[in-house]
Design a protein around this motif. Structure first.
Motif, PDB file in Angstrom:
ATOM      1  N   ALA A  44      30.891  57.255  44.862  1.00 41.61           N
ATOM      2  CA  ALA A  44      31.153  58.020  43.654  1.00 41.61           C
ATOM      3  C   ALA A  44      31.554  57.075  42.523  1.00 41.61           C
ATOM      4  O   ALA A  44      32.208  56.049  42.749  1.00 41.61           O
ATOM      5  CB  ALA A  44      32.257  59.040  43.912  1.00 41.61           C
TER       6      ALA A  44
ATOM      7  N   LEU B 184      37.723  59.960  39.525  1.00 41.63           N
ATOM      8  CA  LEU B 184      36.293  60.215  39.649  1.00 41.63           C
ATOM      9  C   LEU B 184      35.705  60.542  38.288  1.00 41.63           C
ATOM     10  O   LEU B 184      36.304  61.273  37.493  1.00 41.63           O
ATOM     11  CB  LEU B 184      36.042  61.379  40.603  1.00 41.63           C
TER      12      LEU B 184
ATOM     13  N   HIS C 128      27.554  59.720  40.727  1.00 41.43           N
ATOM     14  CA  HIS C 128      27.471  58.526  41.567  1.00 41.43           C
ATOM     15  C   HIS C 128      26.464  57.585  40.926  1.00 41.43           C
ATOM     16  O   HIS C 128      25.927  57.865  39.842  1.00 41.43           O
ATOM     17  CB  HIS C 128      27.070  58.887  43.006  1.00 41.43           C
TER      18      HIS C 128
END
Length: 466
Positions: free
Chosen positions: A235, A407, A417
């Motif tokens: 990620a 993230l 990603h």
């Protein structure tokens, strides 16, 4: 492995985490008809993550709204954010959060959250921040009640250890529950499990050995397990692991979970010295809600990660009291002894500061321009001599609320990603806040990010599975 739910049910949405962002996602998805399960790593008594320690929500509004007065425009809000982050923010996402905050406050009220007028003291946030009646714990309880009324299934002591990803698509999580590893399958997942500040070893890897002297004012259950697992699987990350929401808190606070009551609001009316008895930063740089979050990092850079905020009797009633009583002395010499500071150096610091103070009008709730002259570092507001006994002092240590490494998401809260985006993985709250908070902090803004992106993630995930 076994499964949560009857006959190995595949949930529409698995929500990892149990704080504000997670609950906003769960409620929004459940209202859209999704079958939702919430996996909270904490016991029920400590549910809610850092949200239970919060007390307000920063909100844009174009006129009086609920308990908020006057107006707080998008541009002013964004300028406030730019000032504390020094420009390290994703403007698109930041403005999305700011604009959407206006519609969030009524939504919060519709889902059981109650507000009260701004607290008295140094905060002066009646125009920008709506305070929760009963604090963050009341907000968390209201959301859990709402979620359960909607049929959301909640599991406590549910420690998610792995997020199953197959061909860029979420399939399941593996969770330690009741002493065994359990597989929970779902059509979509919202990751709202916070930062990594509960893992002291990870903090030390990022900051160096000094981090072992930090106090964690938030929940000890945010250890970054899910964050690390996702990063290990490719990620995309955002944020700097050394950046965090860190404030100067009372040095007598517990190692973990001290919460809001350990915060000290006396700095603007004090001088702050390190263990060498020397000042090291402008205590009056700006109003406290826009500067309190820089002091954790400032203290972290001092010897042994300790400093002392020193005031006299003129200022004792000007700020929210701490949960701990201050050290008290009738003379500065006596205070130096109590604090174990080098007496001569400390007294010289106070004397130099006092000589640099000038006459002028003192206004404790606004920038008053009452500044020192010929003192380094200068104090640019609220500079009054420390000369009226008795004298008081509070020990300061860095208190970390949450870390900013997280993230990467887009405006739909979908996680990315290296080759694009995951088909059915969303994130909300502290685990993605580094997209917007590159550094620094605005009071109440973490709850705003979590509320906005929690609702977005819940809506998007429900639409995906619907």
């Amino acid at each position: 492995m076994s499964s949560i739910g009857p006959d190995g049910i595949q949930w529409d949405l698995v929500v990892v985490g149990g704080g504000n962002a997670a609950l906003c996602a769960a409620i929004t998805a459940a209202e859209a008809g999704a079958r939702v399960v919430v996996l909270e790593s904490a016991p029920k008594t400590y549910r809610g993550g850092n949200s239970r320690h919060t007390r307000n929500f920063r909100c844009m509004h174009r006129g009086p709204l609920s308990v908020l007065t006057d107006e707080y425009s998008e541009d002013e809000y964004f300028e406030d954010l730019l000032r504390v982050t020094k420009g390290k923010t994703d403007e698109n996402l930041a403005r999305l959060v700011i604009r959407t905050s206006e519609e969030c406050l009524p939504w919060m009220e519709d889902h059981g959250v109650r507000f009260q007028p701004s607290l008295s003291g140094t905060l002066s946030l009646s125009r920008t921040n709506a305070f929760f009646l009963g604090g963050g714990k009341a907000l968390v309880n209201a959301y859990y009640n709402t979620a359960e009324d909607l049929g959301v299934q909640v599991h406590y002591d549910a420690d998610v250890r792995h997020v199953g990803i197959d061909a860029n698509r979420f399939t399941h999580v593996e969770v330690n529950l009741e002493g065994k590893t359990t597989r929970v399958a779902g059509k979509a997942v919202v990751l709202s499990s916070g930062g990594f500040q509960g893992d002291i070893d990870w903090l030390a890897d990022a900051w160096g050995p000094a981090a072992r002297n930090f106090l964690i004012r938030g929940t000890p259950y945010n250890k970054g397990v899910v964050l690390r697992d996702m990063l290990d699987q490719g990620a995309n990350s955002v944020g700097d692991p050394t950046q965090c929401h860190a404030v100067a808190i009372d040095g007598r606070a517990p190692k973990f979970d001290g919460g809001i009551v350990t915060r000290l609001d006396c700095v603007p009316f004090s001088i702050v010295v390190n263990q060498d008895g020397a000042r090291f930063y402008d205590e009056g740089e700006d109003v406290w809600p826009k500067r309190y979050a820089i002091w954790g990092r400032l203290v972290a850079a001092q010897p042994e990660q300790v400093a002392y905020s020193v005031i006299d009797s003129k200022s004792f009633d000007l700020f929210m009291p701490s949960v701990f009583r201050p050290e008290k002395a009738e003379t500065l010499e006596e205070l130096a002894g109590i604090l174990n500071l080098p007496k001569d150096a400390f007294l010289q610091t106070v004397d130099d500061f006092n000589k640099g103070c000038r006459d002028g009008d003192f206004h404790p709730t606004e920038l008053d321009g009452l500044a020192t002259t010929n003192v380094e570092p200068a104090k640019t507001n609220w500079a009054r001599p420390i000369d009226a006994p008795p004298y008081y002092a509070y020990q300061l240590r860095p208190g970390v609320t949450f870390t900013y490494l997280g993230l990467q998401v887009d405006e739909t809260a979908r996680v990315s990603h290296s080759d694009g985006q995951y088909e059915n993985v969303w994130a909300a709250g502290e685990i993605m806040a580094g997209s917007i908070l590159g550094e620094g902090y605005l009071a109440g803004f973490g709850m705003t990010i979590g509320t906005v992106f929690g609702r977005i993630a819940g809506k998007e995930a429900a639409a995906h599975v619907g």
